[in-house]
Design an enzyme around this catalytic site. Structure first.
Site, short mmCIF file in Angstrom:
data_model
loop_
_atom_site.label_atom_id
_atom_site.label_comp_id
_atom_site.label_asym_id
_atom_site.label_seq_id
_atom_site.Cartn_x
_atom_site.Cartn_y
_atom_site.Cartn_z
CG HIS A 1 -6.43 6.99 1.65
ND1 HIS A 1 -6.20 6.24 0.51
CD2 HIS A 1 -5.48 6.63 2.53
CE1 HIS A 1 -5.15 5.45 0.72
NE2 HIS A 1 -4.70 5.67 1.94
CG ASP B 1 -5.29 3.35 4.54
OD1 ASP B 1 -5.80 3.07 5.64
OD2 ASP B 1 -4.29 4.08 4.42
CG HIS C 1 -1.79 1.19 1.33
ND1 HIS C 1 -2.83 1.43 0.47
CD2 HIS C 1 -1.75 2.24 2.19
CE1 HIS C 1 -3.40 2.58 0.81
NE2 HIS C 1 -2.76 3.09 1.84
CG ASP D 1 0.75 1.50 5.27
OD1 ASP D 1 -0.17 0.78 4.81
OD2 ASP D 1 0.55 2.45 6.05
CG ASP E 1 -0.66 6.02 2.31
OD1 ASP E 1 -1.83 5.80 1.94
OD2 ASP E 1 -0.15 5.51 3.33
ZN LIG Z 1 -3.16 4.80 2.88
#
Ligand SMILES: [Zn+2]
Length: 1110
Positions: A529, A249, A135, A386, A137
């Site tokens: 997000h 998420d 994941h 993550d 971000d």
């Molecule tokens: Zn995230």
């Protein structure tokens, strides 16, 4: 973010401020004119109103205006709904019935013991798909670029190497923003390898959006746009078409996403962050996999298969089965000696011949238990976290150890298990095969669900409802950028089409397409997000802010360049000079965190021209305000007709005027998606120049008030008498003490409707967990806001608008009433300039109290796309009752509906009958233990903008009999559009002498039906990334609306058409050369290109067309 391990532990006076109705005034004005009364004050006012009246006559006599005739009745049927089959599960009903008791479930803390018999799989093997994922971000603790450089590029690089080592390996990726950046940095050989891995199914790109968007604060324009950007990129560069959605998420899930994914032709999707009590209930009832259906859908055309992950997190400890202590032992990145370990104190062990039997049995027990929560014998086991897999050793540790486990498990026939690496779509395909249905079809016995998954709590009373408001400055800037992007897309597409048609495309700055692409990607990035949510570190927020501002400036350039071409009467004279733009910006922002400063037009003896852009697909009658350097100004229409103007002072504070800057406001009728030209001259036109009058209430404070010869200013030192502003529709009462709204009385009604506006503050708890960027953990009910000093009030009255400004220490509240017919005059324009930089752990709320008998029900929108009914649940803590409000919230009873429209996403609730409450800003000094590691201390001066609309129900239907759907009225839809799409005023640069060479641009041959929204006209990319193709994507949305609220004679200049639009004749001066309906993101043609250009849309549907205009 993953925190699985934490589970452990302007301004006028008209002589009267209560106006008679508009027609009365006009009749009086006409009579006075007949009598040739030319006495100063009153006559000036009357002439202005009379010319206004003449302008409006068109509206009154427009035959298409009568919305109660024509097709309305049939188009009204939809909102009555109810003909379809009911879903098995309504999330609203489930929430009302659940006890939310949070009983300790043992090893699965938020669940229950799961039992099974080893013989459960005798008839059919258990099929296990372990899905390695990482994941990433696009900005959170680090900026997008820093993550890319330090982590993401290494993940993707080793992915190519490690997947090629063994064809049984699989990997799942979601964020195209990172993937595209990486792609630009790798060679052709590596690119070919990636295409092979996608082609042979080892690498799956799930969802395929630019980011994994926030689903609470995001607007559907931006959600769709980032999905198109991602999908177009994937098709072009990878030849990949996403099949499954992956949202592990986002902090709660919106039912808009399943609709969009379904229309983009995805067949399945996965969600993760759902309230733990709902997860538990769904697990107990085998409802974690369901067909997700839109509440309005009367058949099953919007259904998409959805898998809800059962446990606390998407990290490894919470994905193999119910016991995190066991699952953590199968996260081989946590092998002893590494940087991370298992907080449950039992470390993983590398799999060897000696321990494989024992280890495999332990893991199989978890797989089997997890499987018992689902209806099929296929089980999904995500394996990642993550920014995982950034080092080759991690790939080896996971892939080698798991392969040994799989080999052992699969070799034991009596285990009845087949375990393997898989992608998300491998899992769904196996499930469909096992259940005997086509991909995406409803497997027999699986439930159908409607509703959404807000608000989210991950444990205890920790509701993630703070982020609905966190960093409202950027939530507002997001929507400003969004409106500019839509406007720029449409205007650019039209300008290029017209330039092509007239053979001048070589002179046109086609390269503006690069600016558009960058802006699309910036807006897309900000839907992430941790971006629009306001949950990133301060430095990352700055990075986003700088990007947003840069793109905003770029989009203004695109708009200016397109407007320049389109507004020129004689295209022969067109010359694009990048060094000397033809038009100026309407405003500038000195910094990414500064509020805009409007351009001041310097007036002298030569005329100044201003081009107005209306990005609405409807003609619009609005007041446009400009700042000028002189109070003596004449404004002429394009035809040279003098227009009535309202002149006001420009105030820098409650009592001080800005010297030499004045606000001139004119009433203009703007063509749909079009451009209009105004001419300004310095000079006095006593008949048409109407000064505003001002009253300043000092409430005993010793302040000096600026005076100006051009404006009457009356200072009231003390006194607290209530007062009212009025227009043709209503009389609006304000408290003389607070300057805040008290009540609204419609002109044809005796009874006034109480609408009490008050400010409140919330504190945060003194012990244990406190509010932060994500969480709202108030210390109890809100307390009334108590200002240090009484507010200074400034009341401005004028012919086109009047307003009340209340200056409080932390809020400047402006309530403006437009005095014109139609949409603008029917609602109150409210703006709150908020500055809470001296607060410590406090949140500021605006509350409206009315006598509406709302009975615990209120309504909030989802992504500006649909409305979701909400119930105030007393059994839940206060903070659980807050919901996201991207565009509106309303309360209603059998007689009235009060809608608060908003121009920025904020958190909203209705904590008592007849109330609506919105959190304006929050300042919190500490982290809330969700990984951010910071409080919210970078508050900005923020301007929150609203429209308040009080509507009367004319058709009494079963308004709130547990109905799962509700719709805004057409007026409400239009009010929202007006608020979110302000007209842009672009001054022609001073040195340009255009003379009479500028002409209005009216792109539409006829307005679109009232219920249609032209979501976008988006030029597609050519083979060369930097250039536009000849094709555009036309996105149309037909809105659902409630007819039971319409008052008569709203002044609309449009009608509804039962969903039909003739696209062939829609664009004035352009032909539709090619038209093909496609899936939402253009990856799939839905029908062959058609000769017919007449299209039809069902209510609520969004349709995409590939279109060539020329
Ligand atoms: Zn995230």
């Amino acid at each position: 973010m993953s925190l699985g391990h934490l589970v452990k532990g302007g301004d006028f006076v008209c002589s009267c401020h209560r106006w008679c109705s508009f027609r009365q005034v006009c009749v009086e004005a006409r009579m006075k004119l007949k009598k040739q009364v030319t006495v100063c004050g009153a006559a000036i006012f009357c002439v202005a109103v009379f010319s206004l009246y003449l302008m409006l006559d068109r509206v009154q006599h427009d035959p298409t205006r009568h919305q109660n005739g024509g097709n309305f009745p049939r188009d009204c049927q939809f909102a009555l709904g109810g003909q379809g089959q009911k879903p098995d599960l309504q999330v609203l009903t489930v929430s009302e019935e659940l006890p939310f008791d949070n009983v300790d479930g043992g090893v699965w803390k938020q669940g229950f013991d799961i039992s099974y018999s080893p013989h459960d799989w005798d008839a059919e093997d258990l099929q296990v798909f372990v899905v390695p994922h990482s994941h990433n971000d696009p900005g959170w603790i680090k900026t997008f670029d820093k993550y890319y450089t330090e982590q993401t590029q290494h993940i993707l690089n080793s992915m190519v190497a490690k997947l090629q080592e063994d064809p049984r390996r699989r990997f799942l990726w979601a964020e195209v923003s990172f993937f595209a950046k990486w792609w630009d940095n790798i060679n052709a050989q590596k690119r070919a390898a990636v295409r092979r891995l996608v082609g042979n199914g080892q690498l799956e790109i799930a969802t395929g959006g630019w980011v994994m968007p926030d689903e609470a604060n995001s607007h559907y324009f931006a959600l769709i746009d980032q999905l198109i950007e991602g999908h177009q990129w994937l098709e072009k560069n990878l030849g990949a078409t996403p099949r499954s959605g992956w949202a592990v998420d986002p902090f709660g899930h919106s039912s808009t996403m399943p609709y969009l994914l379904r229309r983009a032709n995805l067949t399945s999707m996965l969600i993760q962050r759902v309230h733990y009590a709902i997860k538990k209930h769904f697990a107990a009832t085998h409802s974690l996999e369901f067909m997700w259906r839109q509440t309005w859908d009367s058949d099953s055309s919007t259904d998409i298969f959805c898998h809800m992950m059962p446990f606390y997190s998407y990290d490894v400890p919470h994905t193999c089965g119910p016991d995190p202590k066991i699952c953590c032992q199968f996260d081989f990145k946590r092998l002893p000696g590494g940087r991370i370990n298992c907080p449950w104190k039992v470390p993983p062990r590398a799999i060897t011949e000696a321990n494989v039997a024992e280890r495999a049995a332990l893991l199989l027990d978890q797989y089997r238990k997890k499987s018992r929560l689902f209806r099929s014998n296929v089980v999904l086991v995500p394996l990642g976290d993550d920014f995982r897999y950034d080092k080759p050793q991690e790939w080896d540790a996971q892939f080698f150890n798991y392969q040994r486990l799989f080999d052992f498990l699969n070799s034991k026939a009596d285990f009845h298990v087949q375990a393997q690496f898989g992608t998300l779509s491998d899992y769904f395909d196996a499930l469909y095969k096992r259940t005997g249905v086509e991909p995406g079809a409803r497997p027999p016995g699986f439930p159908v669900l409607s509703g959404d998954f807000f608000s989210y709590a991950d444990r205890e009373d920790h509701y993630w409802t703070g982020y609905y408001t966190s960093r409202p400055f950027y939530k507002s800037l997001d929507r400003v950028l969004e409106a500019h992007l839509r406007g720029a897309e449409i205007l650019y597409s039209l300008a290029v089409a017209h330039a092509r048609r007239s053979g001048r495309v070589s002179q046109y700055p086609l390269s503006n397409f690069i600016l558009l692409t960058e802006a699309r990607r910036t807006l897309g990035l900000f839907q992430h997000h941790d971006a629009i949510t306001g949950t990133a570190k301060e430095a990352v927020v700055v990075d986003y802010g700088v990007r947003l501002l840069r793109s905003l400036v770029s989009l203004k350039q695109v708009i200016i360049n397109a407007a320049h071409y389109l507004v020129l009467g004689d295209k022969e004279t067109y010359h694009f000079d990048p060094e000397a733009p033809f038009l100026q910006m309407d405003d500038t922002r000195l910094n990414h965190d500064a509020l805009p400063e409007r351009t001041v037009l310097q007036l002298d003896s030569s005329p100044r021209y201003v081009v107005l852009f209306n990005a609405l697909e409807q003609e619009r009658l609005s007041v446009v305000s400009l700042l000028v350097s002189s109070p003596w100004v004449r404004v002429l229409s394009e035809e040279g007709q003098p227009l009535a103007v309202q002149i006001s002072a420009h105030w820098s504070s409650a009592t001080e005027m800005v010297p030499d800057v004045y606000q001139v406001s004119v009433l203009v009728r703007l063509p749909a998606l079009g451009l209009t030209v105004l001419q300004l001259q310095q000079g006095l036109d006593g008949h048409r120049s109407l000064p505003s009058s001002v009253r300043v209430y000092l409430h005993g404070r010793q302040l000096s008030v600026s005076k100006h010869e051009a404006f009457p200013v009356r200072v009231i030192d003390s006194g607290t008498t209530d007062f009212a502003l009025s227009n043709r529709y209503m009389q609006v009462w304000f408290s003389g003490l607070t300057g805040l709204l008290k009540s609204i009385r419609r002109v044809d009604e005796e009874q006034e409707q109480r609408v009490d506006m008050e400010f409140f503050t919330y504190g945060t708890r003194t012990s244990k967990d406190k509010s932060g960027a994500y969480l709202f953990l108030p210390d109890g009910e809100a307390k009334p806001y108590v200002p240090k000093d009484p507010p200074v009030l400034r009341v401005t009255e004028g012919p086109f608008f009047s307003e009340v400004v209340a200056y409080y220490e932390h809020i400047h509240q402006v309530v403006r009433l437009y005095n014109l017919p139609g949409v603008e005059g029917l609602s109150l324009d409210v703006s709150s300039l908020v500055d809470i930089r001296d607060y410590v752990n406090k949140e500021l709320a605006l509350r409206l109290r009315t006598d509406i008998d709302s009975q615990g029900t209120f309504f909030t929108d989802l992504n500006g796309f649909q409305v979701q009914p909400r119930r105030y649940l007393k059994k839940l803590p206060l903070q659980a009752n807050f919901y996201p409000m991207p565009v509106m919230a309303y309360i209603q009873d059998t007689k009235n509906r009060l809608t608060l429209h908003t121009a920025q996403a904020l958190g909203v609730s209705s904590l008592g009958d007849g109330q609506l409450e919105v959190i304006l800003d929050r300042r919190l000094m500490q982290d809330d233990n969700r990984g951010l590691g910071q409080g919210l201390k970078d508050n900005k001066r923020t301007c929150n903008r609203f429209r308040l609309l009080l509507e009367r129900r004319t058709v009494v239907s079963e308004v709130q009999d547990g109905r799962s759907t509700s719709y805004p009225s057409l007026l409400s839809h239009l009010t929202s559009m007006y608020l979110n799409t302000p007209a842009l005023a672009l001054p022609v640069a001073k040195r340009q002498i255009p003379g009479p060479g500028l002409r209005s641009f009216r792109p539409l041959a006829s307005p679109l039906p009232c219920d249609f929204h032209l979501l976008n006209l988006r030029t597609l990319q050519a083979e060369d990334d930097a250039l536009p193709s000849a094709e555009t994507a036309l996105l149309l949305h037909r809105k659902g609306f409630d007819c039971g609220l319409e008052a008569k004679n709203l002044g609309f200049n449009c009608t509804t058409s039962q969903g039909k639009v003739a696209l062939g004749s829609l664009f004035h001066g352009l032909d539709v050369g090619f038209l093909q309906p496609t899936s939402l993101t253009l990856l799939y043609p839905l029908a062959p290109p058609s000769n017919s250009t007449d299209i039809y849309l069902e209510p609520m549907e969004i349709a995409t067309f590939r279109l060539r205009l020329g």
